[in-house]
Design a protein around this motif. Structure first.
Motif, PDB file in Angstrom:
ATOM      1  N   ARG A  38       0.856  -1.194   0.000  1.00 30.14           N
ATOM      2  CA  ARG A  38       0.000   0.000   0.000  1.00 30.14           C
ATOM      3  C   ARG A  38       0.892   1.244   0.000  1.00 30.14           C
ATOM      4  O   ARG A  38       1.649   1.479   0.927  1.00 30.14           O
ATOM      5  CB  ARG A  38      -0.899   0.024   1.237  1.00 30.14           C
ATOM      6  N   GLU A  39       0.780   2.032  -1.047  1.00 24.76           N
ATOM      7  CA  GLU A  39       1.656   3.192  -1.217  1.00 24.76           C
ATOM      8  C   GLU A  39       1.431   4.243  -0.133  1.00 24.76           C
ATOM      9  O   GLU A  39       0.300   4.645   0.139  1.00 24.76           O
ATOM     10  CB  GLU A  39       1.391   3.802  -2.598  1.00 24.76           C
ATOM     11  N   LEU A  40       2.519   4.670   0.503  1.00 27.06           N
ATOM     12  CA  LEU A  40       2.437   5.733   1.497  1.00 27.06           C
ATOM     13  C   LEU A  40       2.532   7.098   0.842  1.00 27.06           C
ATOM     14  O   LEU A  40       1.787   8.013   1.166  1.00 27.06           O
ATOM     15  CB  LEU A  40       3.593   5.614   2.506  1.00 27.06           C
ATOM     16  N   VAL A  41       3.500   7.228  -0.052  1.00 33.43           N
ATOM     17  CA  VAL A  41       3.785   8.498  -0.719  1.00 33.43           C
ATOM     18  C   VAL A  41       3.838   8.237  -2.212  1.00 33.43           C
ATOM     19  O   VAL A  41       4.487   7.288  -2.657  1.00 33.43           O
ATOM     20  CB  VAL A  41       5.123   9.103  -0.233  1.00 33.43           C
ATOM     21  N   HIS A  42       3.165   9.085  -2.981  1.00 35.69           N
ATOM     22  CA  HIS A  42       3.130   8.928  -4.436  1.00 35.69           C
ATOM     23  C   HIS A  42       4.003   9.986  -5.094  1.00 35.69           C
ATOM     24  O   HIS A  42       3.989  11.154  -4.703  1.00 35.69           O
ATOM     25  CB  HIS A  42       1.693   9.043  -4.950  1.00 35.69           C
ATOM     26  N   GLN A  43       4.765   9.571  -6.079  1.00 36.55           N
ATOM     27  CA  GLN A  43       5.616  10.488  -6.834  1.00 36.55           C
ATOM     28  C   GLN A  43       4.783  11.632  -7.414  1.00 36.55           C
ATOM     29  O   GLN A  43       3.783  11.414  -8.072  1.00 36.55           O
ATOM     30  CB  GLN A  43       6.309   9.710  -7.954  1.00 36.55           C
ATOM     31  N   GLY A  44       5.176  12.880  -7.135  1.00 36.18           N
ATOM     32  CA  GLY A  44       4.439  14.042  -7.596  1.00 36.18           C
ATOM     33  C   GLY A  44       3.394  14.545  -6.619  1.00 36.18           C
ATOM     34  O   GLY A  44       2.775  15.587  -6.843  1.00 36.18           O
ATOM     35  N   GLN A  45       3.215  13.815  -5.515  1.00 33.66           N
ATOM     36  CA  GLN A  45       2.226  14.207  -4.505  1.00 33.66           C
ATOM     37  C   GLN A  45       2.674  15.493  -3.816  1.00 33.66           C
ATOM     38  O   GLN A  45       3.839  15.686  -3.507  1.00 33.66           O
ATOM     39  CB  GLN A  45       2.103  13.065  -3.492  1.00 33.66           C
ATOM     40  N   SER A  46       1.713  16.371  -3.563  1.00 32.47           N
ATOM     41  CA  SER A  46       2.031  17.609  -2.863  1.00 32.47           C
ATOM     42  C   SER A  46       2.117  17.349  -1.371  1.00 32.47           C
ATOM     43  O   SER A  46       1.977  16.208  -0.922  1.00 32.47           O
ATOM     44  CB  SER A  46       0.985  18.684  -3.177  1.00 32.47           C
ATOM     45  N   TYR A  47       2.271  18.405  -0.615  1.00 29.01           N
ATOM     46  CA  TYR A  47       2.565  18.340   0.825  1.00 29.01           C
ATOM     47  C   TYR A  47       1.838  17.207   1.552  1.00 29.01           C
ATOM     48  O   TYR A  47       0.645  17.021   1.409  1.00 29.01           O
ATOM     49  CB  TYR A  47       2.197  19.671   1.473  1.00 29.01           C
ATOM     50  N   GLN A  48       2.582  16.450   2.315  1.00 27.94           N
ATOM     51  CA  GLN A  48       2.020  15.412   3.168  1.00 27.94           C
ATOM     52  C   GLN A  48       2.918  15.232   4.382  1.00 27.94           C
ATOM     53  O   GLN A  48       3.939  15.879   4.494  1.00 27.94           O
ATOM     54  CB  GLN A  48       1.893  14.077   2.407  1.00 27.94           C
ATOM     55  N   ALA A  49       2.507  14.358   5.278  1.00 29.23           N
ATOM     56  CA  ALA A  49       3.301  14.104   6.479  1.00 29.23           C
ATOM     57  C   ALA A  49       4.513  13.251   6.124  1.00 29.23           C
ATOM     58  O   ALA A  49       4.537  12.534   5.126  1.00 29.23           O
ATOM     59  CB  ALA A  49       2.448  13.393   7.527  1.00 29.23           C
ATOM     60  N   ALA A  50       5.519  13.347   6.961  1.00 31.05           N
ATOM     61  CA  ALA A  50       6.637  12.413   6.935  1.00 31.05           C
ATOM     62  C   ALA A  50       6.346  11.325   7.956  1.00 31.05           C
ATOM     63  O   ALA A  50       5.403  11.420   8.759  1.00 31.05           O
ATOM     64  CB  ALA A  50       7.941  13.132   7.253  1.00 31.05           C
ATOM     65  N   TYR A  51       7.149  10.262   7.919  1.00 37.05           N
ATOM     66  CA  TYR A  51       6.947   9.164   8.844  1.00 37.05           C
ATOM     67  C   TYR A  51       8.290   8.712   9.408  1.00 37.05           C
ATOM     68  O   TYR A  51       9.335   8.850   8.761  1.00 37.05           O
ATOM     69  CB  TYR A  51       6.285   7.974   8.141  1.00 37.05           C
ATOM     70  N   SER A  91       6.735  15.537  -3.497  1.00 42.67           N
ATOM     71  CA  SER A  91       7.510  14.299  -3.474  1.00 42.67           C
ATOM     72  C   SER A  91       8.066  13.996  -4.866  1.00 42.67           C
ATOM     73  O   SER A  91       7.319  13.991  -5.850  1.00 42.67           O
ATOM     74  CB  SER A  91       6.637  13.133  -3.009  1.00 42.67           C
ATOM     75  N   ASP A  92       9.372  13.737  -4.939  1.00 42.44           N
ATOM     76  CA  ASP A  92       9.988  13.390  -6.217  1.00 42.44           C
ATOM     77  C   ASP A  92      10.158  11.883  -6.361  1.00 42.44           C
ATOM     78  O   ASP A  92      10.803  11.405  -7.280  1.00 42.44           O
ATOM     79  CB  ASP A  92      11.339  14.096  -6.377  1.00 42.44           C
ATOM     80  N   HIS A  93       9.575  11.104  -5.452  1.00 41.74           N
ATOM     81  CA  HIS A  93       9.644   9.650  -5.526  1.00 41.74           C
ATOM     82  C   HIS A  93       8.464   9.051  -4.776  1.00 41.74           C
ATOM     83  O   HIS A  93       7.741   9.752  -4.066  1.00 41.74           O
ATOM     84  CB  HIS A  93      10.966   9.129  -4.933  1.00 41.74           C
ATOM     85  N   SER A  94       8.257   7.768  -4.950  1.00 41.75           N
ATOM     86  CA  SER A  94       7.188   7.053  -4.249  1.00 41.75           C
ATOM     87  C   SER A  94       7.788   6.204  -3.135  1.00 41.75           C
ATOM     88  O   SER A  94       8.964   5.828  -3.191  1.00 41.75           O
ATOM     89  CB  SER A  94       6.417   6.157  -5.220  1.00 41.75           C
ATOM     90  N   ILE A  95       6.974   5.897  -2.128  1.00 47.11           N
ATOM     91  CA  ILE A  95       7.390   5.040  -1.020  1.00 47.11           C
ATOM     92  C   ILE A  95       6.315   3.988  -0.793  1.00 47.11           C
ATOM     93  O   ILE A  95       5.122   4.306  -0.740  1.00 47.11           O
ATOM     94  CB  ILE A  95       7.607   5.845   0.273  1.00 47.11           C
ATOM     95  N   GLU A  96       6.740   2.749  -0.654  1.00 45.08           N
ATOM     96  CA  GLU A  96       5.802   1.636  -0.503  1.00 45.08           C
ATOM     97  C   GLU A  96       6.347   0.641   0.520  1.00 45.08           C
ATOM     98  O   GLU A  96       7.535   0.335   0.520  1.00 45.08           O
ATOM     99  CB  GLU A  96       5.619   0.952  -1.856  1.00 45.08           C
ATOM    100  N   PRO A  97       5.493   0.121   1.402  1.00 43.63           N
ATOM    101  CA  PRO A  97       5.962  -0.905   2.342  1.00 43.63           C
ATOM    102  C   PRO A  97       6.333  -2.200   1.623  1.00 43.63           C
ATOM    103  O   PRO A  97       5.603  -2.661   0.743  1.00 43.63           O
ATOM    104  CB  PRO A  97       4.766  -1.125   3.266  1.00 43.63           C
ATOM    105  N   VAL A  98       7.457  -2.776   1.996  1.00 42.15           N
ATOM    106  CA  VAL A  98       7.862  -4.091   1.507  1.00 42.15           C
ATOM    107  C   VAL A  98       7.191  -5.170   2.352  1.00 42.15           C
ATOM    108  O   VAL A  98       6.820  -6.231   1.857  1.00 42.15           O
ATOM    109  CB  VAL A  98       9.396  -4.234   1.566  1.00 42.15           C
ATOM    110  N   THR A  99       7.056  -4.890   3.645  1.00 41.58           N
ATOM    111  CA  THR A  99       6.336  -5.749   4.581  1.00 41.58           C
ATOM    112  C   THR A  99       5.261  -4.897   5.256  1.00 41.58           C
ATOM    113  O   THR A  99       5.209  -3.688   5.050  1.00 41.58           O
ATOM    114  CB  THR A  99       7.282  -6.294   5.665  1.00 41.58           C
ATOM    115  N   ASP A 100       4.417  -5.504   6.048  1.00 44.91           N
ATOM    116  CA  ASP A 100       3.537  -4.709   6.908  1.00 44.91           C
ATOM    117  C   ASP A 100       4.430  -3.862   7.809  1.00 44.91           C
ATOM    118  O   ASP A 100       5.439  -4.349   8.339  1.00 44.91           O
ATOM    119  CB  ASP A 100       2.644  -5.607   7.764  1.00 44.91           C
TER     120      ASP A 100
END
Length: 248
Positions: A38-51, A91-100
């Motif tokens: 499940r994608e946390l951050v999508h490439q090109g997404q505007s302001y969001q939280a960090a984790y 965001s200039d990149h996407s972030i996705e969990p590899v595991t839960d």
């Protein structure tokens, strides 16, 4: 209470005070869980939280117009996710969990408040971010100038050193949930090539990756083969001398 991975990581840079521990505790107040894929951050997404990653593994990657993917790095417990995106509002990149995974959500206002209250903590986080940038530079060298076997060896040693910093690995080995397809996207190889490379390294008596665990069969031989120099990982700033070293 078990020490949080970020606290352990920053503690490699400076001996944290009670005040700094309390500030870090406040940064961990918003807990969230995400399932693998499940994608946390999508490439090109505007302001969001960090984790802040508390448990599990994630990956950051760039998507290409042809649908291809280049994994820039894997994130492990103690790492920030999307910190640069919060500061740059895109965001200039996407972030996705590899595991839960379990994370704590951090807003820009939380960071500003923490850094204002504890400047030394700001320096420690800056060190951690700078260290992450140094790894990305090394990954570029890895893909551009090392052959496939050296590339894999260097990557596994670096991953082991990073995990050791937060108490999840050692020179004996570490648990690793990465598939050969993920390794392929990170190292610029095909999954078939990854399989062959791992077999050659195993047959050479240096490292074995089997059943979700990396075993360093001969750590010294592997580091010599990869010409691994850990300076980029344990380069600690002179202003705050409390540190540990990843050197042998």
């Amino acid at each position: 209470m078990e020490e949080r991975p970020l606290v352990r990581k920053l503690g490699a840079f400076v001996a944290l005070s009670e005040v700094e521990h309390r500030v870090l505790d406040r940064l961990h107040k918003r807990r969230r869980k995400f399932v693998a894929g499940r994608e946390l951050v999508h490439q090109g997404q505007s302001y969001q939280a960090a984790y802040i990653l508390m448990s599990g593994w994630a990956c950051s990657y760039k998507l290409l117009p042809n649908g291809g993917r280049q994994i820039v790095d894997f994130q492990i417990p103690g790492d920030f996710l999307g910190l640069r995106s919060v500061m740059l509002h895109l965001s200039d990149h996407s972030i996705e969990p590899v595991t839960d995974i379990e994370v704590t959500e951090v807003h820009a206002s939380d960071l500003l408040e923490a850094f204002s209250a504890t400047p030394r903590l700001a320096m420690a986080v800056m060190w951690a971010v700078s260290r992450d940038e140094a790894m990305v530079v090394e990954h570029l060298v890895n893909i551009g100038r090392r052959d496939a076997d050296e590339r894999m060896a260097h990557f596994l040693i670096e991953l082991g050193a990073r995990l050791a910093l937060v108490g999840l690995g050692s020179k004996a080995g570490f648990a690793c949930p990465l598939s050969q397809y993920l390794l392929a996207d990170a190292l610029g190889l095909s999954a078939v090539h990854v399989n062959r490379v791992l077999r050659r390294l195993r047959e050479a008596g240096m490292v074995t990756f089997r059943d979700g665990f990396v075993t360093f069969d001969n750590y010294k031989k592997l580091t010599e083969f990869a010409e691994f120099e850990p300076t980029y990982l344990d380069q600690i700033g002179p202003l705050l001398p409390e540190k540990i070293s990843l050197r042998a």
